[in-house]
Scaffold this motif. Sequence first.
Motif, PDB file in Angstrom:
ATOM      1  N   GLN A 182      -3.741 -15.910  28.882  1.00  0.00           N
ATOM      2  CA  GLN A 182      -4.556 -14.817  29.395  1.00  0.00           C
ATOM      3  C   GLN A 182      -4.699 -14.910  30.913  1.00  0.00           C
ATOM      4  O   GLN A 182      -4.769 -16.004  31.483  1.00  0.00           O
ATOM      5  CB  GLN A 182      -5.936 -14.836  28.743  1.00  0.00           C
ATOM      6  CG  GLN A 182      -5.910 -14.602  27.243  1.00  0.00           C
ATOM      7  CD  GLN A 182      -7.295 -14.690  26.617  1.00  0.00           C
ATOM      8  OE1 GLN A 182      -8.180 -15.348  27.140  1.00  0.00           O
ATOM      9  NE2 GLN A 182      -7.472 -14.014  25.489  1.00  0.00           N
ATOM     10  N   LEU A 183      -4.777 -13.746  31.552  1.00  0.00           N
ATOM     11  CA  LEU A 183      -5.000 -13.714  32.993  1.00  0.00           C
ATOM     12  C   LEU A 183      -6.408 -14.209  33.318  1.00  0.00           C
ATOM     13  O   LEU A 183      -7.368 -13.867  32.627  1.00  0.00           O
ATOM     14  CB  LEU A 183      -4.838 -12.293  33.529  1.00  0.00           C
ATOM     15  CG  LEU A 183      -3.421 -11.712  33.522  1.00  0.00           C
ATOM     16  CD1 LEU A 183      -3.468 -10.237  33.904  1.00  0.00           C
ATOM     17  CD2 LEU A 183      -2.522 -12.472  34.494  1.00  0.00           C
ATOM     18  N   VAL A 184      -6.538 -14.985  34.382  1.00  0.00           N
ATOM     19  CA  VAL A 184      -7.847 -15.477  34.805  1.00  0.00           C
ATOM     20  C   VAL A 184      -8.270 -14.883  36.142  1.00  0.00           C
ATOM     21  O   VAL A 184      -9.371 -15.165  36.627  1.00  0.00           O
ATOM     22  CB  VAL A 184      -7.858 -17.021  34.883  1.00  0.00           C
ATOM     23  CG1 VAL A 184      -7.555 -17.628  33.525  1.00  0.00           C
ATOM     24  CG2 VAL A 184      -6.868 -17.523  35.935  1.00  0.00           C
ATOM     25  N   ALA A 185      -7.410 -14.067  36.737  1.00  0.00           N
ATOM     26  CA  ALA A 185      -7.726 -13.394  38.000  1.00  0.00           C
ATOM     27  C   ALA A 185      -7.052 -12.031  37.979  1.00  0.00           C
ATOM     28  O   ALA A 185      -6.041 -11.842  37.298  1.00  0.00           O
ATOM     29  CB  ALA A 185      -7.239 -14.213  39.194  1.00  0.00           C
ATOM     30  N   PRO A 186      -7.583 -11.060  38.714  1.00  0.00           N
ATOM     31  CA  PRO A 186      -6.924  -9.759  38.781  1.00  0.00           C
ATOM     32  C   PRO A 186      -5.505  -9.881  39.323  1.00  0.00           C
ATOM     33  O   PRO A 186      -5.211 -10.741  40.155  1.00  0.00           O
ATOM     34  CB  PRO A 186      -7.812  -8.966  39.740  1.00  0.00           C
ATOM     35  CG  PRO A 186      -9.146  -9.642  39.684  1.00  0.00           C
ATOM     36  CD  PRO A 186      -8.850 -11.085  39.480  1.00  0.00           C
ATOM     37  N   LEU A 187      -4.618  -9.021  38.842  1.00  0.00           N
ATOM     38  CA  LEU A 187      -3.258  -8.999  39.356  1.00  0.00           C
ATOM     39  C   LEU A 187      -3.272  -8.714  40.855  1.00  0.00           C
ATOM     40  O   LEU A 187      -4.081  -7.927  41.353  1.00  0.00           O
ATOM     41  CB  LEU A 187      -2.433  -7.929  38.642  1.00  0.00           C
ATOM     42  CG  LEU A 187      -2.177  -8.134  37.150  1.00  0.00           C
ATOM     43  CD1 LEU A 187      -1.487  -6.908  36.565  1.00  0.00           C
ATOM     44  CD2 LEU A 187      -1.346  -9.379  36.911  1.00  0.00           C
ATOM     45  N   PHE A 188      -2.362  -9.373  41.575  1.00  0.00           N
ATOM     46  CA  PHE A 188      -2.222  -9.120  43.007  1.00  0.00           C
ATOM     47  C   PHE A 188      -0.780  -8.711  43.260  1.00  0.00           C
ATOM     48  O   PHE A 188       0.157  -9.455  42.936  1.00  0.00           O
ATOM     49  CB  PHE A 188      -2.570 -10.360  43.822  1.00  0.00           C
ATOM     50  CG  PHE A 188      -2.484 -10.155  45.313  1.00  0.00           C
ATOM     51  CD1 PHE A 188      -3.473  -9.465  45.987  1.00  0.00           C
ATOM     52  CD2 PHE A 188      -1.394 -10.630  46.033  1.00  0.00           C
ATOM     53  CE1 PHE A 188      -3.393  -9.254  47.353  1.00  0.00           C
ATOM     54  CE2 PHE A 188      -1.307 -10.435  47.397  1.00  0.00           C
ATOM     55  CZ  PHE A 188      -2.310  -9.736  48.066  1.00  0.00           C
ATOM     56  N   ASP A 189      -0.586  -7.522  43.834  1.00  0.00           N
ATOM     57  CA  ASP A 189       0.755  -6.992  44.082  1.00  0.00           C
ATOM     58  C   ASP A 189       1.091  -7.100  45.559  1.00  0.00           C
ATOM     59  O   ASP A 189       0.492  -6.420  46.397  1.00  0.00           O
ATOM     60  CB  ASP A 189       0.852  -5.544  43.624  1.00  0.00           C
ATOM     61  CG  ASP A 189       0.852  -5.413  42.110  1.00  0.00           C
ATOM     62  OD1 ASP A 189       1.868  -5.799  41.495  1.00  0.00           O
ATOM     63  OD2 ASP A 189      -0.156  -4.949  41.543  1.00  0.00           O
ATOM     64  N   LEU A 190       2.056  -7.961  45.876  1.00  0.00           N
ATOM     65  CA  LEU A 190       2.513  -8.086  47.258  1.00  0.00           C
ATOM     66  C   LEU A 190       3.201  -6.812  47.739  1.00  0.00           C
ATOM     67  O   LEU A 190       3.153  -6.481  48.920  1.00  0.00           O
ATOM     68  CB  LEU A 190       3.468  -9.277  47.380  1.00  0.00           C
ATOM     69  CG  LEU A 190       2.807 -10.652  47.339  1.00  0.00           C
ATOM     70  CD1 LEU A 190       3.840 -11.726  47.007  1.00  0.00           C
ATOM     71  CD2 LEU A 190       2.128 -10.973  48.659  1.00  0.00           C
ATOM     72  N   VAL A 191       3.849  -6.128  46.816  1.00  0.00           N
ATOM     73  CA  VAL A 191       4.433  -4.815  47.111  1.00  0.00           C
ATOM     74  C   VAL A 191       3.539  -3.775  46.454  1.00  0.00           C
ATOM     75  O   VAL A 191       3.376  -3.782  45.229  1.00  0.00           O
ATOM     76  CB  VAL A 191       5.862  -4.710  46.569  1.00  0.00           C
ATOM     77  CG1 VAL A 191       6.432  -3.315  46.824  1.00  0.00           C
ATOM     78  CG2 VAL A 191       6.754  -5.767  47.201  1.00  0.00           C
ATOM     79  N   PRO A 192       2.913  -2.891  47.219  1.00  0.00           N
ATOM     80  CA  PRO A 192       1.971  -1.931  46.642  1.00  0.00           C
ATOM     81  C   PRO A 192       2.609  -1.111  45.529  1.00  0.00           C
ATOM     82  O   PRO A 192       3.759  -0.668  45.643  1.00  0.00           O
ATOM     83  CB  PRO A 192       1.579  -1.054  47.840  1.00  0.00           C
ATOM     84  CG  PRO A 192       1.852  -1.908  49.038  1.00  0.00           C
ATOM     85  CD  PRO A 192       3.040  -2.751  48.686  1.00  0.00           C
ATOM     86  N   ILE A 193       1.870  -0.929  44.446  1.00  0.00           N
ATOM     87  CA  ILE A 193       2.354  -0.116  43.341  1.00  0.00           C
ATOM     88  C   ILE A 193       2.101   1.354  43.659  1.00  0.00           C
ATOM     89  O   ILE A 193       1.250   1.682  44.493  1.00  0.00           O
ATOM     90  CB  ILE A 193       1.670  -0.508  42.020  1.00  0.00           C
ATOM     91  CG1 ILE A 193       0.154  -0.290  42.108  1.00  0.00           C
ATOM     92  CG2 ILE A 193       1.970  -1.967  41.683  1.00  0.00           C
ATOM     93  CD1 ILE A 193      -0.571  -0.552  40.798  1.00  0.00           C
ATOM     94  N   PRO A 194       2.839   2.285  43.042  1.00  0.00           N
ATOM     95  CA  PRO A 194       2.635   3.707  43.317  1.00  0.00           C
ATOM     96  C   PRO A 194       1.182   4.126  43.085  1.00  0.00           C
ATOM     97  O   PRO A 194       0.555   3.764  42.093  1.00  0.00           O
ATOM     98  CB  PRO A 194       3.573   4.393  42.322  1.00  0.00           C
ATOM     99  CG  PRO A 194       4.643   3.381  42.057  1.00  0.00           C
ATOM    100  CD  PRO A 194       3.940   2.048  42.094  1.00  0.00           C
ATOM    101  N   ALA A 195       0.646   4.889  44.027  1.00  0.00           N
ATOM    102  CA  ALA A 195      -0.738   5.375  43.936  1.00  0.00           C
ATOM    103  C   ALA A 195      -0.739   6.891  43.793  1.00  0.00           C
ATOM    104  O   ALA A 195       0.301   7.548  43.764  1.00  0.00           O
ATOM    105  CB  ALA A 195      -1.518   4.954  45.179  1.00  0.00           C
ATOM    106  N   VAL A 196      -1.950   7.461  43.730  1.00  0.00           N
ATOM    107  CA  VAL A 196      -2.083   8.905  43.551  1.00  0.00           C
ATOM    108  C   VAL A 196      -1.380   9.668  44.674  1.00  0.00           C
ATOM    109  O   VAL A 196      -0.745  10.710  44.453  1.00  0.00           O
ATOM    110  CB  VAL A 196      -3.577   9.297  43.478  1.00  0.00           C
ATOM    111  CG1 VAL A 196      -3.722  10.815  43.435  1.00  0.00           C
ATOM    112  CG2 VAL A 196      -4.234   8.642  42.278  1.00  0.00           C
ATOM    113  N   ASP A 197      -1.477   9.141  45.893  1.00  0.00           N
ATOM    114  CA  ASP A 197      -0.866   9.820  47.033  1.00  0.00           C
ATOM    115  C   ASP A 197       0.660   9.889  46.941  1.00  0.00           C
ATOM    116  O   ASP A 197       1.301  10.684  47.638  1.00  0.00           O
ATOM    117  CB  ASP A 197      -1.254   9.117  48.334  1.00  0.00           C
ATOM    118  CG  ASP A 197      -2.741   9.252  48.639  1.00  0.00           C
ATOM    119  OD1 ASP A 197      -3.378  10.161  48.062  1.00  0.00           O
ATOM    120  OD2 ASP A 197      -3.258   8.445  49.436  1.00  0.00           O
ATOM    121  N   ASP A 198       1.237   9.020  46.098  1.00  0.00           N
ATOM    122  CA  ASP A 198       2.687   9.010  45.942  1.00  0.00           C
ATOM    123  C   ASP A 198       3.179  10.058  44.950  1.00  0.00           C
ATOM    124  O   ASP A 198       4.382  10.198  44.729  1.00  0.00           O
ATOM    125  CB  ASP A 198       3.158   7.624  45.490  1.00  0.00           C
ATOM    126  CG  ASP A 198       2.818   6.552  46.503  1.00  0.00           C
ATOM    127  OD1 ASP A 198       3.126   6.759  47.690  1.00  0.00           O
ATOM    128  OD2 ASP A 198       2.234   5.514  46.115  1.00  0.00           O
TER     129      ASP A 198
END
Length: 433
Positions: A182-198
């Motif tokens: 199980q994850l013990v910390a929030p995911l951290f994305d070094l490359v930003p994932i697509p957002a609403v603005d995309d």
Amino acid sequence: MRGVLRAAVLASTAAVALSGCAGGGGTTDVLSDGGWPARYSDSRNSSTATAGGLDDISPAWARPLGGQVGSPAGVAANGQIAVTASTEAGCNLFSFQIGNGRKRWCTRLAPGATTVTPVSDGNANIYVGEDGGMFSFNDHGQRRWRIPVSGTPRSAQFASDGKLVVVTHFGQVNIINPQTGQLVAPLFDLVPIPAVDDGQNVPRPASDHGLAACFGGSPDCPVATNPAVDLATDRIFVTLWRPGADRASLVAMRYTSGDNASVVEEWSTDDLPGGAVTSPVLSADGTVVYVHDGDGTLWALDSATGTARWNQRLDHAPATGPAVTADGLLLIAADGAGGSLLALRDTGDGAETVWERTDVTAHGVPAVTADGLGYSVIDGGDGPAALVFDTSDGHSIDEETLTEATGFPIGTAVGPDGEFVTTTHDGDIVVLR
């Protein structure tokens, strides 16, 4: 019997929980029990072993894996060898007994598993990624858990609290409880994932997208190398090719454990000529991080700030970082690119040459034993040969032709009793003792 097993499990769980209290500045080293449990042996990527070496080796056994090997083997403290191979059918993840070469178990994962080295903990549990997932198996090959991830994990590491550090080739950072998956910390994305603005419904690439680019590094494989972890600070170091960049950066993140566990980026160095092209390697005290750039220069950077301390121009561009000993010796091989086998010493503000062997063509970073012997595969007179040398002055101690191995050497490891373990791109695994 069930009560006894339950008590044992509870005791084991309690021990893990207690060791986890050290997170965010502790010193628990999951990879310290012996063997060669990670791609470059330990959390620092130092390519140094806890076992003493052998000054007189001879072939013990060799086995073909039935497919090409793209990443070195790992060796657990109990001597179990774990290795992957790109086979057309059947298993592509294998476990062998180091004593006799007998296959203990094997299984088949998605093709992305064949680009990484399986990592072992002190109980010989194995952690290995595939396209879109991270697996753990026990020492009998039974599946413990699988967690979905974005991309394909590079070879895993451990933080000081015993949590698993998994960075995918897409740059997603996962901190995982190795007992539960199980994850013990929030995911951290070094490359930003697509957002609403995309825009809406922007598709994410398949988890195996760009894997072929990881062998040279490109925007299609943002994280092409193996992370390093400083257990004193829980800094995580990776190379990262950011979107739109013309080269890879060296990035430092910090993992903080506890109820509000998190991963944050601390600094980034993006001005290395040709980019950061090898896995980062930490000094024994964690204050210096070493990396080669694409221009054939070795850099020593302050691990807290990313500031350059010194750089050393080489006559070749190694594909792997240096082996770094506890007393600051840096061992560098040319990977068959026409350079030498070289030993430098970090003086704090520069690097001085300790010795150089121009008479041998060595492949891959040397493996260093606890008593100062170096293991490397070189071009011998009758094909590839296993070389044992003295790291203090470089002189040869023993050399054995690898008569049952063909193809380019992929990596060298040290077994718990000093065994010389190596794999080749053609799919051979060889053990000498």
